[in-house]
Design a protein around this motif. Structure first.
Motif, short mmCIF file in Angstrom:
data_model
loop_
_atom_site.label_atom_id
_atom_site.label_comp_id
_atom_site.label_asym_id
_atom_site.label_seq_id
_atom_site.Cartn_x
_atom_site.Cartn_y
_atom_site.Cartn_z
N SER A 27 43.59 21.82 15.65
CA SER A 27 43.34 21.59 14.23
C SER A 27 44.51 22.03 13.36
O SER A 27 44.48 21.87 12.15
N ARG A 28 45.57 22.57 13.98
CA ARG A 28 46.70 23.09 13.23
C ARG A 28 47.92 22.18 13.26
O ARG A 28 48.91 22.44 12.60
N TYR A 29 47.90 21.16 14.07
CA TYR A 29 49.03 20.24 14.14
C TYR A 29 48.51 18.89 14.63
O TYR A 29 47.35 18.77 15.00
N ALA A 30 49.37 17.90 14.63
CA ALA A 30 48.94 16.56 15.04
C ALA A 30 48.72 16.51 16.55
O ALA A 30 49.67 16.62 17.32
N LEU B 268 37.86 13.22 16.21
CA LEU B 268 36.54 13.79 15.90
C LEU B 268 36.50 15.27 16.22
O LEU B 268 36.02 16.09 15.41
N TYR B 269 36.99 15.66 17.39
CA TYR B 269 36.97 17.06 17.80
C TYR B 269 37.80 17.92 16.85
O TYR B 269 37.35 18.97 16.37
N ALA B 270 39.03 17.47 16.54
CA ALA B 270 39.89 18.24 15.66
C ALA B 270 39.30 18.35 14.25
O ALA B 270 39.37 19.41 13.61
N MET B 271 38.70 17.27 13.77
CA MET B 271 38.08 17.31 12.45
C MET B 271 36.96 18.33 12.40
O MET B 271 36.84 19.13 11.46
N ALA C 5 29.99 28.33 21.00
CA ALA C 5 29.45 27.06 21.49
C ALA C 5 30.11 25.88 20.79
O ALA C 5 30.26 25.87 19.57
N GLY C 6 30.52 24.92 21.57
CA GLY C 6 31.15 23.74 20.99
C GLY C 6 31.24 22.63 22.02
O GLY C 6 31.15 22.86 23.22
N ILE C 7 31.40 21.42 21.55
CA ILE C 7 31.54 20.28 22.43
C ILE C 7 32.71 19.42 21.94
O ILE C 7 33.07 19.44 20.76
N GLY C 8 33.31 18.70 22.88
CA GLY C 8 34.40 17.81 22.54
C GLY C 8 34.13 16.42 23.07
O GLY C 8 33.87 16.25 24.26
N VAL C 9 34.16 15.45 22.19
CA VAL C 9 34.05 14.05 22.60
C VAL C 9 35.36 13.38 22.21
O VAL C 9 35.71 13.31 21.03
N GLU D 206 27.45 10.12 18.97
CA GLU D 206 28.47 11.09 19.35
C GLU D 206 29.00 11.84 18.14
O GLU D 206 29.19 13.06 18.19
N VAL D 207 29.22 11.13 17.05
CA VAL D 207 29.68 11.78 15.82
C VAL D 207 28.65 12.80 15.34
O VAL D 207 28.99 13.94 14.99
N GLU D 208 27.40 12.40 15.33
CA GLU D 208 26.33 13.29 14.85
C GLU D 208 26.24 14.55 15.70
O GLU D 208 26.11 15.66 15.18
#
Length: 251
Positions: free
Chosen positions: A149-152, A159-162, A97-101, A112-114
């Motif tokens: 999360s492995r490259y730029a 936020l999603y990559a972090m 389960a995950g979400i991307g903003v 959104e961050v929370e």
């Protein structure tokens, strides 16, 4: 929703969070095809979740669709305990389960961050913590991250990559902690995969596709096959690692 099949002592059991669609649904079905009884969680699409359960039952396995909002601090542990109670034990946890903003960092709201951090980071940690207490020795914990999360990545993905990068920091020490019990902990890092949220014919697909060595999107089944392997006895000596399934996107 469950089937009437009886769980035997030799049947492996799994919990797949976010299992009503996309990679989660493909993973739940692959694990069932490989002989596991499966609990899957969903937030909104009950009909889709129950459709996956019916397909699980078609493999002769037991399926359970469990409503659970990973943004709720109490929900991840509750889902683990309900899954273990429903199936008699828990052998495999797939944190899918995950979400991307997406958007410029200055435009992201506090809400959104929370929510992204709650679903993509806190919920995974809490599910792992609960699973560590319920899982039998020799169990499997597999989280689904992202190759971003492995490259730029591109602008707007901060936020999603972090949030997904935090899973690397969780996976390695947890593998050390649970290793003496034979429980493996691994992280799958998918690249562009054809899903409803990121379709292979969508407006942002061309750039993603051309960035892969294979010049195509992956399928949910291809990611699910990797998860199923890491969940199997054949992968008993693989732990604390990140496995990339991205068509050479990060090559």
């Amino acid at each position: 929703m469950t089937s009437d099949n009886n769980t035997t002592s030799s049947t492996r059991t799994a919990l797949v969070t976010g299992g009503s669609r996309g990679i989660g649904a493909a993973t739940a079905l692959r694990l069932a095809r490989d002989g596991a009884d499966v609990v899957l969680t969903y937030v909104r699409d009950k009909e889709a979740a129950e459709a996956v359960v019916r397909r699980i039952e078609g493999y002769g396995r037991r399926g359970v669709a469990l409503h659970s909002d990973a943004a709720d601090a109490e929900a991840p542990a509750a889902a683990v305990h309900e899954a273990a109670d429903a199936l008699g034990r828990l052998d495999v946890l797939v944190n899918n389960a995950g979400i991307g903003v997406l958007g410029p960092i200055a435009d992201l709201t506090a809400a959104e961050v929370e929510r992204v951090l709650a679903v993509n980071v806190r919920a995974v940690f809490l599910a792992c913590r609960a699973a560590a207490g319920r899982m039998a020795d020799g169990g499997r914990i597999i989280s689904v991250g992202t190759a971003l999360s492995r490259y730029a990545g591109g602008p707007g993905g901060t936020l999603y990559a972090m949030s997904k990068s935090a899973l690397s920091g969780l996976t390695k020490p947890l593998a050390r902690e649970l290793g003496p019990r034979g429980i493996t902990v691994n992280l799958v890092q998918p690249g562009p995969v054809d899903t409803g949220l990121n379709p292979a014919d969508g407006p942002f697909a061309a750039g993603q596709r051309s960035a892969t060595a294979l010049d195509r999107f992956g399928t949910t089944e291809e990611v699910a096959s990797l998860v199923a392997y890491l969940a199997s006895s054949e992968a008993a000596y693989i732990t604390g690692t990140e496995v990339v399934v991205d068509g050479g996107h990060a090559a």
